[in-house]
Design a protein around this motif. Structure first.
Motif, mmCIF file in Angstrom:
data_model
loop_
_atom_site.group_PDB
_atom_site.id
_atom_site.type_symbol
_atom_site.label_atom_id
_atom_site.label_comp_id
_atom_site.label_asym_id
_atom_site.label_seq_id
_atom_site.Cartn_x
_atom_site.Cartn_y
_atom_site.Cartn_z
ATOM 1 N N GLY A 31 0.843 -1.188 0.000
ATOM 2 C CA GLY A 31 0.000 0.000 0.000
ATOM 3 C C GLY A 31 0.879 1.238 0.000
ATOM 4 O O GLY A 31 2.107 1.152 -0.151
ATOM 5 N N PRO A 32 0.306 2.428 0.180
ATOM 6 C CA PRO A 32 1.112 3.656 0.181
ATOM 7 C C PRO A 32 2.226 3.646 1.222
ATOM 8 O O PRO A 32 3.328 4.139 0.949
ATOM 9 N N ALA A 33 1.984 3.086 2.417
ATOM 10 C CA ALA A 33 3.022 3.067 3.457
ATOM 11 C C ALA A 33 4.180 2.159 3.049
ATOM 12 O O ALA A 33 5.352 2.552 3.107
ATOM 13 N N VAL A 47 -0.470 -4.994 -7.715
ATOM 14 C CA VAL A 47 -0.353 -3.882 -6.780
ATOM 15 C C VAL A 47 -1.519 -2.920 -7.016
ATOM 16 O O VAL A 47 -1.763 -2.478 -8.137
ATOM 17 N N GLY A 48 -2.251 -2.623 -5.946
ATOM 18 C CA GLY A 48 -3.403 -1.728 -6.046
ATOM 19 C C GLY A 48 -4.724 -2.433 -6.254
ATOM 20 O O GLY A 48 -5.776 -1.808 -6.155
ATOM 21 N N SER A 49 -4.693 -3.748 -6.514
ATOM 22 C CA SER A 49 -5.932 -4.458 -6.822
ATOM 23 C C SER A 49 -6.838 -4.628 -5.606
ATOM 24 O O SER A 49 -8.032 -4.852 -5.751
ATOM 25 N N HIS A 50 -6.297 -4.537 -4.397
ATOM 26 C CA HIS A 50 -7.113 -4.669 -3.187
ATOM 27 C C HIS A 50 -7.438 -3.312 -2.577
ATOM 28 O O HIS A 50 -7.821 -3.225 -1.417
ATOM 29 N N MET A 65 -10.682 19.882 7.622
ATOM 30 C CA MET A 65 -11.379 19.252 6.512
ATOM 31 C C MET A 65 -11.293 20.064 5.228
ATOM 32 O O MET A 65 -11.855 19.673 4.201
ATOM 33 N N GLY A 66 -10.599 21.185 5.273
ATOM 34 C CA GLY A 66 -10.381 21.942 4.050
ATOM 35 C C GLY A 66 -9.500 21.153 3.094
ATOM 36 O O GLY A 66 -8.622 20.404 3.511
ATOM 37 N N ASN A 67 -9.718 21.313 1.804
ATOM 38 C CA ASN A 67 -9.003 20.500 0.824
ATOM 39 C C ASN A 67 -8.265 21.313 -0.232
ATOM 40 O O ASN A 67 -7.960 20.809 -1.319
ATOM 41 N N LYS A 68 -7.965 22.561 0.080
ATOM 42 C CA LYS A 68 -7.197 23.365 -0.856
ATOM 43 C C LYS A 68 -5.809 22.745 -1.055
ATOM 44 O O LYS A 68 -5.113 22.433 -0.098
ATOM 45 N N GLY A 69 -5.432 22.550 -2.309
ATOM 46 C CA GLY A 69 -4.127 21.972 -2.605
ATOM 47 C C GLY A 69 -4.112 20.455 -2.619
ATOM 48 O O GLY A 69 -3.060 19.846 -2.866
ATOM 49 N N ASN A 70 -5.271 19.818 -2.357
ATOM 50 C CA ASN A 70 -5.347 18.361 -2.378
ATOM 51 C C ASN A 70 -5.853 17.860 -3.726
ATOM 52 O O ASN A 70 -6.185 18.650 -4.620
ATOM 53 N N TYR A 71 -5.932 16.512 -3.845
ATOM 54 C CA TYR A 71 -6.325 15.904 -5.119
ATOM 55 C C TYR A 71 -7.342 14.800 -4.870
ATOM 56 O O TYR A 71 -7.192 14.008 -3.935
ATOM 57 N N THR A 72 -8.384 14.751 -5.707
ATOM 58 C CA THR A 72 -9.284 13.604 -5.700
ATOM 59 C C THR A 72 -8.704 12.580 -6.668
ATOM 60 O O THR A 72 -8.418 12.899 -7.820
ATOM 61 N N VAL A 73 -8.516 11.370 -6.187
ATOM 62 C CA VAL A 73 -7.811 10.370 -6.992
ATOM 63 C C VAL A 73 -8.435 8.989 -6.833
ATOM 64 O O VAL A 73 -9.184 8.729 -5.898
ATOM 65 N N SER A 74 -8.071 8.133 -7.768
ATOM 66 C CA SER A 74 -8.275 6.699 -7.590
ATOM 67 C C SER A 74 -7.098 6.193 -6.772
ATOM 68 O O SER A 74 -5.958 6.200 -7.245
ATOM 69 N N LEU A 75 -7.356 5.791 -5.531
ATOM 70 C CA LEU A 75 -6.274 5.326 -4.670
ATOM 71 C C LEU A 75 -5.636 4.053 -5.227
ATOM 72 O O LEU A 75 -4.442 3.808 -5.039
ATOM 73 N N SER A 76 -6.429 3.262 -5.923
ATOM 74 C CA SER A 76 -5.890 2.065 -6.564
ATOM 75 C C SER A 76 -4.851 2.430 -7.617
ATOM 76 O O SER A 76 -3.757 1.851 -7.674
ATOM 77 N N ARG A 77 -5.180 3.401 -8.463
ATOM 78 C CA ARG A 77 -4.224 3.843 -9.492
ATOM 79 C C ARG A 77 -2.998 4.490 -8.858
ATOM 80 O O ARG A 77 -1.869 4.309 -9.320
ATOM 81 N N GLU A 129 -11.250 -13.664 1.178
ATOM 82 C CA GLU A 129 -9.861 -13.699 0.745
ATOM 83 C C GLU A 129 -9.606 -12.736 -0.397
ATOM 84 O O GLU A 129 -8.553 -12.153 -0.504
ATOM 85 N N CYS A 130 -10.578 -12.584 -1.295
ATOM 86 C CA CYS A 130 -10.357 -11.714 -2.435
ATOM 87 C C CYS A 130 -10.720 -10.270 -2.135
ATOM 88 O O CYS A 130 -10.072 -9.348 -2.593
ATOM 89 N N TRP A 131 -11.805 -10.102 -1.375
ATOM 90 C CA TRP A 131 -12.254 -8.735 -1.139
ATOM 91 C C TRP A 131 -11.299 -7.993 -0.225
ATOM 92 O O TRP A 131 -11.097 -6.801 -0.343
ATOM 93 N N GLY A 132 -10.709 -8.713 0.695
ATOM 94 C CA GLY A 132 -9.617 -8.162 1.474
ATOM 95 C C GLY A 132 -10.011 -7.295 2.641
ATOM 96 O O GLY A 132 -9.166 -6.620 3.205
ATOM 97 N N HIS A 133 -11.288 -7.244 3.028
ATOM 98 C CA HIS A 133 -11.639 -6.417 4.183
ATOM 99 C C HIS A 133 -11.324 -7.160 5.469
ATOM 100 O O HIS A 133 -11.216 -8.368 5.489
ATOM 101 N N ARG A 134 -11.165 -6.401 6.537
ATOM 102 C CA ARG A 134 -10.930 -7.011 7.841
ATOM 103 C C ARG A 134 -11.887 -6.380 8.833
ATOM 104 O O ARG A 134 -11.948 -5.168 8.962
ATOM 105 N N LEU A 135 -12.607 -7.210 9.555
ATOM 106 C CA LEU A 135 -13.509 -6.718 10.585
ATOM 107 C C LEU A 135 -12.954 -7.054 11.955
ATOM 108 O O LEU A 135 -12.568 -8.193 12.194
#
Length: 591
Positions: free
Chosen positions: A56-58, A88-91, A144-156, A582-588
């Protein structure tokens, strides 16, 4: 040929061969399959300097920073990244607002790179309060202001980071989950990670395409699994990393991606919501992010400390879309493209555990660096990955390691406390827990407004979370079932229709990796299941069947179940649909 290059090529050959083998389809008689016995198993081993679990990003920021230091210092370092997803990014489901602070530090020239995904800057940011039939704008805190930020596809975005890492010489192995950690002989240090076995059936018997997991022995192991990762839970328990800290608290985020009608699309627009459909005693809120190319990410986050066991996060999201404001947004020529969800850390500063252990460290959401009031965590995840990388590089190249080969990562904790991540989280430490005081949601809103606008965390107190999320769950007898409205396709649909949009494709005949257990009470599995079903169905009306937004957990009717034989109770049995999980990858978190 240098020894490290030979090792790298040998590992890559093994991985390529295993992936090719894994993709073959086999039919094998159960009678010929032998039971899997990890004690009598030979595993391929490889030695690396740093093994990172999670692309992931980290994890990828840590890998990139390690290779940058290699170039700057002229000292070679071998870095391997293990990623459970097939790519990479598929989950990681699309839809995020990214603050580029850490990216600017990691890759100052990122805007000059061709193909970067940060193409849509935010153009507006607002908050709305919803009632059942209307909505109105309300002030939002400065965080919560978003000046200078970007809306993105986190997967991409993640996929793009992966390409950069590989281009710098990082070995990234998708399709290889970090299944367990390798401990030293005395169990006092981590010496690497072991990947998952391939080719086991549901009874844990070896099919003819069986391949054992591989061991990557490392001086430093960085855990970047995301929220509530299994390896992270293991080291937190083993090394008592939560001593003196608050328990982590969580939220469940359910989200969808739509391609909306061009007349409804407003590139870069960001809206956050409060109020309906959630009850006044439920912490949470929604969002709408207008990303690039006419796509919109929308969703709902609900704190898992809600009391009513009849609440369904999935149904709350579907109900939210019935609101006139969302009906209008999703009207016309609009199409739903994707659905998914994930667990979020919400504990904040007071729930961050000790960050290092002998031979490794926790980075990103494995430690819980989400800024809840800001509703962002990617920038903090990236920065902590970079900080851990700098400590890891120094420890490895200066050979600050034990006799077993485990590096000292204690300086990472010091680096975090001196960073802007620490300052950011300290300032907002009281915002999320303020909603759990006697003043309730409205008191939390008032306190948060004063804290974020005026005080900025400069108070002598730090609120506590008052126990785990599960401790807040009420008994079903004290609540009425929630009367959710019927679905209105294509605006809202049943759960399995939505799950079909996740792109999951997994064999039914696979081991169930989720176990019903208490770590300190290793009783027999069917007995644990019977106890679980009895309590969950009798006291909480089968809560997990509604809480899970992927249909992983089901309480199904059985005839003649005796409990001791099949784990059932009073005609009900727990079924874990592991092929979805296993595929969806969520954790509860455990409820």
């Amino acid at each position: 040929m240098p020894h490290s290059t030979m090792l790298r090529r040998r590992t890559q050959q093994f991985v390529v061969g295993r992936l090719a083998h894994h993709r073959q389809f086999h039919l094998t008689s159960l009678r010929r399959r032998e039971l899997f016995d990890p004690a009598n198993l030979e595993r391929a081993e490889d030695e690396v300097d740093v093994c990172i679990v999670g692309a992931g990003p980290a994890g990828l920021s840590a890998a990139i920073r390690l290779k940058q230091l290699e170039q700057e210092k002229g000292k070679e370092i071998r870095v391997v990244v293990l990623e459970k997803g097939p790519e990479v990014g598929s989950h990681i489901l699309s839809g995020a607002v990214i603050e580029p602070t850490a990216l600017n530090e990691l890759l100052p020239e990122w805007n000059d790179r061709s193909g970067h995904p940060l193409t849509q800057p935010t153009t507006s940011s607002s908050m709305r309060f919803f009632t059942q039939s209307s909505s109105f704008p309300i002030p939002h805190p400065p965080q919560m202001g978003n000046k200078g930020n970007y809306t993105v596809s986190l997967s991409r975005f993640t996929s793009w980071l992966g390409e950069i890492a590989e281009g710098m010489g990082v070995e990234v192995y998708p399709g290889f989950a970090g299944a367990s950690l390798i401990y030293g002989e005395d169990g006092k240090s981590v010496l690497g990670a072991r990947t998952n076995e391939v080719g086991l059936d549901r009874q844990w018997r070896m099919k003819d395409n069986f391949e054992p997991g591989m061991e990557f022995r490392a001086k430093v192991t960085l855990l970047a699994e995301g929220a509530h990762g299994s390896l992270t839970k293991d080291v937190v328990r083993k090394f008592n990393l939560r001593e003196g800290k608050e328990l982590q608290t969580y939220g469940i985020g359910v989200k969808e991606v739509w391609r909306v009608d061009p007349e409804k699309y407003d590139a870069g627009k960001v809206v956050h919501t409060m109020g309906w459909p959630l009850a006044s005693d439920v912490y949470g809120g929604g969002w709408v992010y207008h990303m690039a190319d006419g796509m919109v990410s929308l969703g709902l986050v609900i704190g898992l400390d809600y009391e009513n066991p009849y609440l369904s996060p999935y149904r709350e999201l579907q109900r939210m879309k019935h609101h006139p404001w969302f009906r209008d947004l999703l009207s016309g020529n609009s199409t739903r493209l994707a659905y998914g969800g994930r667990t979020l850390n919400e504990g904040g500063y007071q729930s961050i555990p000790k960050l290092f252990f002998p031979g490794g460290a926790l980075i990103g959401c494995s430690a819980g660096f989400v800024n809840v009031p800001k509703i962002k965590g990617t920038h903090n995840a990236m920065k902590t990955g970079m900080l851990a990388a700098e400590t890891a590089f120094e420890s490895v190249t200066e050979e600050r390691v034990t006799e077993e080969g485990a590096a000292d990562m204690s300086k990472y904790e010091e680096a975090f406390k001196s960073s802007w991540v620490h300052k950011e989280l300290w300032e907002v430490r009281n915002v999320r827990p303020s909603f759990n005081t006697k003043l309730g949601i409205w008191g939390g809103i008032m306190y948060s407004g004063i804290d974020t606008l005026l005080v900025k965390g400069r108070v002598p107190w730090t609120f506590k979370h008052h126990g785990s999320d599960a401790a807040h769950t009420g008994k079903a007898q004290n609540f009425k079932p929630i009367d959710y409205p019927p679905f209105e396709a294509p605006l809202s649909t049943d759960l399995m229709t939505s799950v079909s949009l996740t792109g999951t494709n997994h064999a039914e005949d696979q081991p169930v990796h989720l176990l019903v257990r208490k770590p300190e009470e290793p009783t027999e599995e069917t007995a644990r299941r019977t106890e679980h079903v009895k309590r969950n169905v009798e006291e909480f009306a089968g809560l997990l069947g509604r809480a899970c937004p992927a249909g992983v957990y089901e309480y199904v009717d059985v005839e003649g179940g005796s409990g001791t034989e099949d784990g059932s109770w009073n005609g009900k049995k727990l079924v874990i649909n592991s092929q979805v999980r296993e595929c969806w990858g969520h954790r509860l978190p455990e409820h």
